[in-house]
Design a protein around this motif. Structure first.
Motif, mmCIF file in Angstrom:
data_model
loop_
_atom_site.group_PDB
_atom_site.id
_atom_site.type_symbol
_atom_site.label_atom_id
_atom_site.label_comp_id
_atom_site.label_asym_id
_atom_site.label_seq_id
_atom_site.Cartn_x
_atom_site.Cartn_y
_atom_site.Cartn_z
ATOM 1 N N ASP A 163 32.348 12.127 27.203
ATOM 2 C CA ASP A 163 31.224 11.518 26.497
ATOM 3 C C ASP A 163 31.701 10.537 25.428
ATOM 4 O O ASP A 163 31.102 9.507 25.206
ATOM 5 C CB ASP A 163 30.374 12.602 25.822
ATOM 6 C CG ASP A 163 29.522 13.337 26.836
ATOM 7 O OD1 ASP A 163 29.014 14.408 26.490
ATOM 8 O OD2 ASP A 163 29.376 12.839 27.959
ATOM 9 N N LYS A 164 32.792 10.873 24.767
ATOM 10 C CA LYS A 164 33.249 10.063 23.641
ATOM 11 C C LYS A 164 33.810 8.724 24.080
ATOM 12 O O LYS A 164 33.992 7.830 23.268
ATOM 13 C CB LYS A 164 34.295 10.832 22.842
ATOM 14 C CG LYS A 164 33.659 11.850 21.904
ATOM 15 C CD LYS A 164 34.695 12.771 21.280
ATOM 16 C CE LYS A 164 34.003 13.912 20.538
ATOM 17 N NZ LYS A 164 34.866 15.070 20.406
ATOM 18 N N THR A 165 34.089 8.553 25.372
ATOM 19 C CA THR A 165 34.612 7.269 25.827
ATOM 20 C C THR A 165 33.485 6.256 26.020
ATOM 21 O O THR A 165 33.736 5.094 26.295
ATOM 22 C CB THR A 165 35.363 7.421 27.159
ATOM 23 O OG1 THR A 165 34.443 7.918 28.138
ATOM 24 C CG2 THR A 165 36.516 8.378 27.032
ATOM 25 N N SER A 193 20.284 10.160 23.502
ATOM 26 C CA SER A 193 21.083 11.361 23.273
ATOM 27 C C SER A 193 22.566 11.033 23.136
ATOM 28 O O SER A 193 23.393 11.919 22.962
ATOM 29 C CB SER A 193 20.883 12.343 24.429
ATOM 30 O OG SER A 193 21.301 11.745 25.639
ATOM 31 N N GLY A 194 22.925 9.755 23.199
ATOM 32 C CA GLY A 194 24.335 9.362 23.203
ATOM 33 C C GLY A 194 24.889 9.002 21.838
ATOM 34 O O GLY A 194 24.167 8.956 20.839
ATOM 35 N N ASP A 195 26.182 8.704 21.826
ATOM 36 C CA ASP A 195 26.901 8.424 20.585
ATOM 37 C C ASP A 195 26.867 6.964 20.170
ATOM 38 O O ASP A 195 27.406 6.598 19.120
ATOM 39 C CB ASP A 195 28.376 8.844 20.738
ATOM 40 C CG ASP A 195 28.519 10.344 20.890
ATOM 41 O OD1 ASP A 195 27.652 11.070 20.366
ATOM 42 O OD2 ASP A 195 29.480 10.789 21.541
ATOM 43 N N ILE A 224 17.709 1.426 20.558
ATOM 44 C CA ILE A 224 17.524 2.841 20.250
ATOM 45 C C ILE A 224 18.810 3.325 19.598
ATOM 46 O O ILE A 224 19.880 3.299 20.208
ATOM 47 C CB ILE A 224 17.222 3.668 21.510
ATOM 48 C CG1 ILE A 224 16.092 3.014 22.295
ATOM 49 C CG2 ILE A 224 16.833 5.102 21.158
ATOM 50 C CD1 ILE A 224 16.499 2.563 23.665
ATOM 51 N N PRO A 225 18.737 3.752 18.314
ATOM 52 C CA PRO A 225 19.956 4.154 17.594
ATOM 53 C C PRO A 225 20.635 5.358 18.236
ATOM 54 O O PRO A 225 19.987 6.146 18.930
ATOM 55 C CB PRO A 225 19.446 4.515 16.194
ATOM 56 C CG PRO A 225 17.988 4.243 16.172
ATOM 57 C CD PRO A 225 17.516 3.932 17.542
ATOM 58 N N ALA A 226 21.943 5.503 17.990
ATOM 59 C CA ALA A 226 22.684 6.667 18.471
ATOM 60 C C ALA A 226 22.008 7.939 17.965
ATOM 61 O O ALA A 226 21.666 8.027 16.786
ATOM 62 C CB ALA A 226 24.129 6.608 17.989
#
Ligand SMILES: [Cu+2]
Length: 190
Positions: free
Chosen positions: A35-37, A70-72, A112-114
């Protein structure tokens, strides 16, 4: 408590249990590092809730709802399509110098903000149906596809609802006054 019972078979069983327990955290670590990539497509990071479309006989209408990321990383919607309308624009509502509210295309699209939400609502940002192919009847549904700046897209259905309040000026070309009476604007029964 089992100090005196370390027979070889018992140790082997304990070791097997320890290895199985260790495998689970390893799998979880692999998922979260992926996910962090930020390789997740925007269409998979963003969902929509409470989506609906305003009932209309012809001409123009608009879709609303809440976009949830829902993402970073922030995600951006740059366009939309629907079988219900020949043309769709992403609009915002702005107040001009005279205090008149009018809508206009939103530059840069909807961000849409993180881990945040962006609400599309009457009087604010909305998905504008510019040219309805036919009536949008209360209680029916239409599908809508949103495309993100990474090229991914998501399609969902939205219910058609009656909505009388918060009538914006839906013909921005007329907002400046009467001087453009002959301008080529879409017919607007209103
Ligand atoms: Cu609009």
């Amino acid at each position: 408590m089992a100090v005196n019972t370390f027979t070889p078979p018992r140790i082997a069983r304990l070791l097997r249990g320890a290895i199985a327990a260790a495998a689970v955290p390893l799998l979880l670590t692999a998922c979260s590092s992926a996910d962090k990539t930020d390789t997740v497509a925007s269409a998979d990071a963003v969902t929509i809730a409470d989506q609906w479309v305003k009932a209309a006989d012809s001409g123009m209408s608009a879709a609303f709802g809440e976009l949830i990321n829902s993402g970073d990383t922030p995600r951006t919607i740059v366009s939309a399509t629907s079988p219900a309308s020949g043309r769709i624009e992403l609009h915002e509502v702005a107040t001009d110098a005279n205090g008149t509210k009018a809508m206009r295309p939103k530059r840069g699209g909807f961000v849409i903000p993180a881990h945040g939400r962006t609400r599309l609502q009457p009087g604010g940002d909305h998905i504008m149906f510019m040219d309805l192919h036919g009536p949008l009847r209360t209680g029916s549904e239409t599908s809508l596809t949103l495309t993100f700046d990474d090229g991914s897209s998501t399609t969902f259905t939205a219910q058609v609802r009656d909505f009388a309040g918060n009538q914006e000026n839906y013909v921005p070309e007329h907002a400046g006054g009467e001087s453009h009476a002959g301008a080529q604007t879409p017919a607007h029964g209103g």
